[in-house]
Design an enzyme around this catalytic site. Structure first.
Site, short mmCIF file in Angstrom:
data_model
loop_
_atom_site.label_atom_id
_atom_site.label_comp_id
_atom_site.label_asym_id
_atom_site.label_seq_id
_atom_site.Cartn_x
_atom_site.Cartn_y
_atom_site.Cartn_z
N GLU A 264 0.84 -1.22 0.00
CA GLU A 264 0.00 0.00 0.00
C GLU A 264 0.86 1.25 0.00
O GLU A 264 1.89 1.27 0.67
CB GLU A 264 -0.87 0.04 1.27
N HIS A 282 -8.29 0.70 2.55
CA HIS A 282 -7.88 0.59 3.96
C HIS A 282 -8.68 1.56 4.85
O HIS A 282 -8.10 2.46 5.47
CB HIS A 282 -6.37 0.83 4.11
P1 NAP Z 1 -5.74 -9.17 18.34
O1 NAP Z 1 -6.82 -8.89 19.31
O2 NAP Z 1 -4.32 -9.21 18.82
O3 NAP Z 1 -6.10 -10.56 17.65
C1 NAP Z 1 -5.21 -11.23 16.81
C2 NAP Z 1 -5.63 -12.69 16.76
O4 NAP Z 1 -4.78 -13.35 15.82
C3 NAP Z 1 -5.50 -13.43 18.07
O5 NAP Z 1 -6.61 -14.27 18.20
C4 NAP Z 1 -4.25 -14.29 17.89
O6 NAP Z 1 -4.37 -15.42 18.69
C5 NAP Z 1 -4.33 -14.57 16.41
N1 NAP Z 1 -3.06 -14.92 15.78
C6 NAP Z 1 -1.88 -14.28 15.88
N2 NAP Z 1 -0.97 -14.88 15.09
C7 NAP Z 1 -1.60 -15.92 14.50
C8 NAP Z 1 -1.18 -16.92 13.60
N3 NAP Z 1 0.08 -16.99 13.18
N4 NAP Z 1 -2.09 -17.82 13.19
C9 NAP Z 1 -3.37 -17.78 13.64
N5 NAP Z 1 -3.82 -16.85 14.51
C10 NAP Z 1 -2.93 -15.95 14.93
O7 NAP Z 1 -5.75 -8.15 17.13
P2 NAP Z 1 -6.97 -7.26 16.61
O8 NAP Z 1 -7.07 -6.02 17.40
O9 NAP Z 1 -8.17 -8.13 16.47
O10 NAP Z 1 -6.41 -6.82 15.17
C11 NAP Z 1 -6.05 -7.79 14.22
C12 NAP Z 1 -5.39 -7.14 13.04
O11 NAP Z 1 -6.34 -6.46 12.25
C13 NAP Z 1 -4.36 -6.05 13.37
O12 NAP Z 1 -3.10 -6.58 13.69
C14 NAP Z 1 -4.33 -5.22 12.11
O13 NAP Z 1 -3.32 -5.70 11.26
C15 NAP Z 1 -5.68 -5.47 11.48
N6 NAP Z 1 -6.53 -4.27 11.46
C16 NAP Z 1 -6.92 -3.74 10.28
C17 NAP Z 1 -7.76 -2.65 10.24
C18 NAP Z 1 -8.21 -2.03 8.95
O14 NAP Z 1 -8.37 -0.82 8.90
N7 NAP Z 1 -8.44 -2.80 7.91
C19 NAP Z 1 -8.19 -2.07 11.44
C20 NAP Z 1 -7.76 -2.62 12.62
C21 NAP Z 1 -6.94 -3.74 12.62
P3 NAP Z 1 -3.12 -16.32 19.11
O15 NAP Z 1 -2.04 -15.37 19.46
O16 NAP Z 1 -3.65 -17.14 20.23
O17 NAP Z 1 -2.82 -17.14 17.91
C1 GLV Z 2 -5.47 -0.47 10.89
O1 GLV Z 2 -5.18 -1.13 9.95
C2 GLV Z 2 -4.89 -0.64 12.18
O2 GLV Z 2 -4.00 -1.47 12.34
O3 GLV Z 2 -5.31 0.11 13.09
#
Ligand code: NAP
Ligand code: GLV
Length: 319
Positions: A264, A282
């Site tokens: 990106e 995004h």
């Molecule tokens: P989170 O609460 O830390 O959840 C991440 C999950 O992924 C946990 O359940 C973790 O569990 C699992 N995980 C980590 N590594 C893994 C692997 N190798 N295989 C399978 N599962 C795995 O994070 P979140 O706040 O939900 O955010 C997730 C991601 O969304 C962020 O890191 C970011 O990149 C993305 N995001 C994107 C946007 C957007 O604007 N599109 C906005 C916000 C976030 P375990 O550690 O137990 O495996």
């Molecule tokens: C968005 O992609 C975030 O990681 O907050």
């Protein structure tokens, strides 16, 4: 005593800097309408105690080393912290914070929007309408696949994955999930392959790490059901975009929805012509309220760290 200096790489939503202003800190901002490049940050960071950046800023060892020894915190206005060199930060005793929690519901809304849009192929239908290609209602026109009653496979069952699962329950979906460690929650499947084989719609909610880069490649997509749907609101490099386009072109995948891309803001040109693909720039957390909350959380984290505290949203150093 002089006020701590905090460098902010771009202008934040109104109110986003309030915690820094209230603390009386000396804030360095780009000139109005501009953002700081990586080179700008390296040049400006010496003498600053805090850096407020976001997911587009590469906060690598060059930035951390240029900030040492005054730099004490890097606060990213994002939950993802894949662009921050946490090893360099730990080596220089620099705290790292992100914005967990405040964007979960907003990002889950957007993931669900992509689930609905992709499954019902509404982007293509709207494009046909706007281009004058619609000749009227027809029994076989713009047929999608049902979301209600389908099986959703959530990869990564953290804050956002769970928020998406809650929405899916309202749609009468069966929800499966996979993570690296058992969650003890109904719907857990202990292998990604099994989840891919059983789900009608797969939605990714894992962080970008060395382990997850390219996690969804040609082999994994081949395991997905014929006619299934892939949604990525996590990070672009988790999915092999060429493999995804191949699967859309062959019809193996019914549709896909992406909010994030590899490299990106550049876009793999094949994505622009792939059939049945909805792409968004995004915007997962992009609502006025959520972006302001994220900015305030980051600013508040800087104040907490510079006042000697430990914020709840501290990102641990890598193992
Ligand atoms: P989170 O609460 O830390 O959840 C991440 C999950 O992924 C946990 O359940 C973790 O569990 C699992 N995980 C980590 N590594 C893994 C692997 N190798 N295989 C399978 N599962 C795995 O994070 P979140 O706040 O939900 O955010 C997730 C991601 O969304 C962020 O890191 C970011 O990149 C993305 N995001 C994107 C946007 C957007 O604007 N599109 C906005 C916000 C976030 P375990 O550690 O137990 O495996
Ligand atoms: C968005 O992609 C975030 O990681 O907050």
């Amino acid at each position: 005593m002089t006020a701590p200096r905090v460098l902010v790489t771009r202008h934040l939503p109104e109110g986003g800097l309030d915690p820094l202003i209230d603390a009386g800190y000396d804030i360095t901002l780009p000139v109005p309408g501009e953002t700081l490049s990586h080179d700008d940050v390296v040049a400006l960071i010496p003498g600053h105690a805090g850096l407020v950046c976001d997911l587009t800023d590469l906060t690598d060892a060059a930035v951390i080393e240029a900030g040492a020894p005054t730099l004490r915190i890097v606060a990213t206005v994002s939950v993802g912290f894949d662009k921050i060199d946490r090893v360099a930060a730990a080596a220089h005793d620099v705290a790292v914070t992100n914005t967990p929690g405040v964007l979960d519901e907003t990002t889950a809304d957007l993931a669900f929007l992509l689930i609905l849009t992709a499954a019902r192929r509404s982007s293509g239908a709207e494009a046909d309408l706007r281009a004058g290609r619609w000749t009227g209602w027809a029994i076989d026109d713009h047929l999608g696949t049902d979301v209600h009653g389908a099986t959703l496979g959530v990869v990564g069952f953290g804050r956002i994955g769970r928020a998406v699962a809650r929405r899916a329950e309202g749609f009468g979906m069966t929800v499966l999930h996979s993570t690296r460690r058992p969650t003890g929650i109904a719907g857990y499947v202990d292998s990604l392959d099994e989840l891919l084989e059983r789900a009608d719609i797969v939605s990714l909610h894992i962080p970008l790490t060395p382990e997850t880069r390219g996690l969804i490649g040609a082999k994994q997509i081949a395991r997905m059901k014929e006619g299934s749907v892939l949604i990525n609101t996590a990070r672009g490099p988790i999915v092999d975009e060429d493999a995804l386009v191949d699967a859309l072109e062959s019809g193996h995948l019914f549709a896909a929805g992406l909010d994030v891309f590899d490299g990106e803001p550049a876009l793999n040109p094949r994505l622009l012509t792939a059939p049945n693909l909805t792409i968004l720039p995004h915007i997962g957390s992009a609502t006025h309220a959520t972006r302001r909350n994220m900015a305030q959380m980051s600013s508040a984290s800087v104040v907490t760290v510079l006042q000697g505290g430990t914020p709840d949203n501290l990102v641990p150093p890598p193992l």
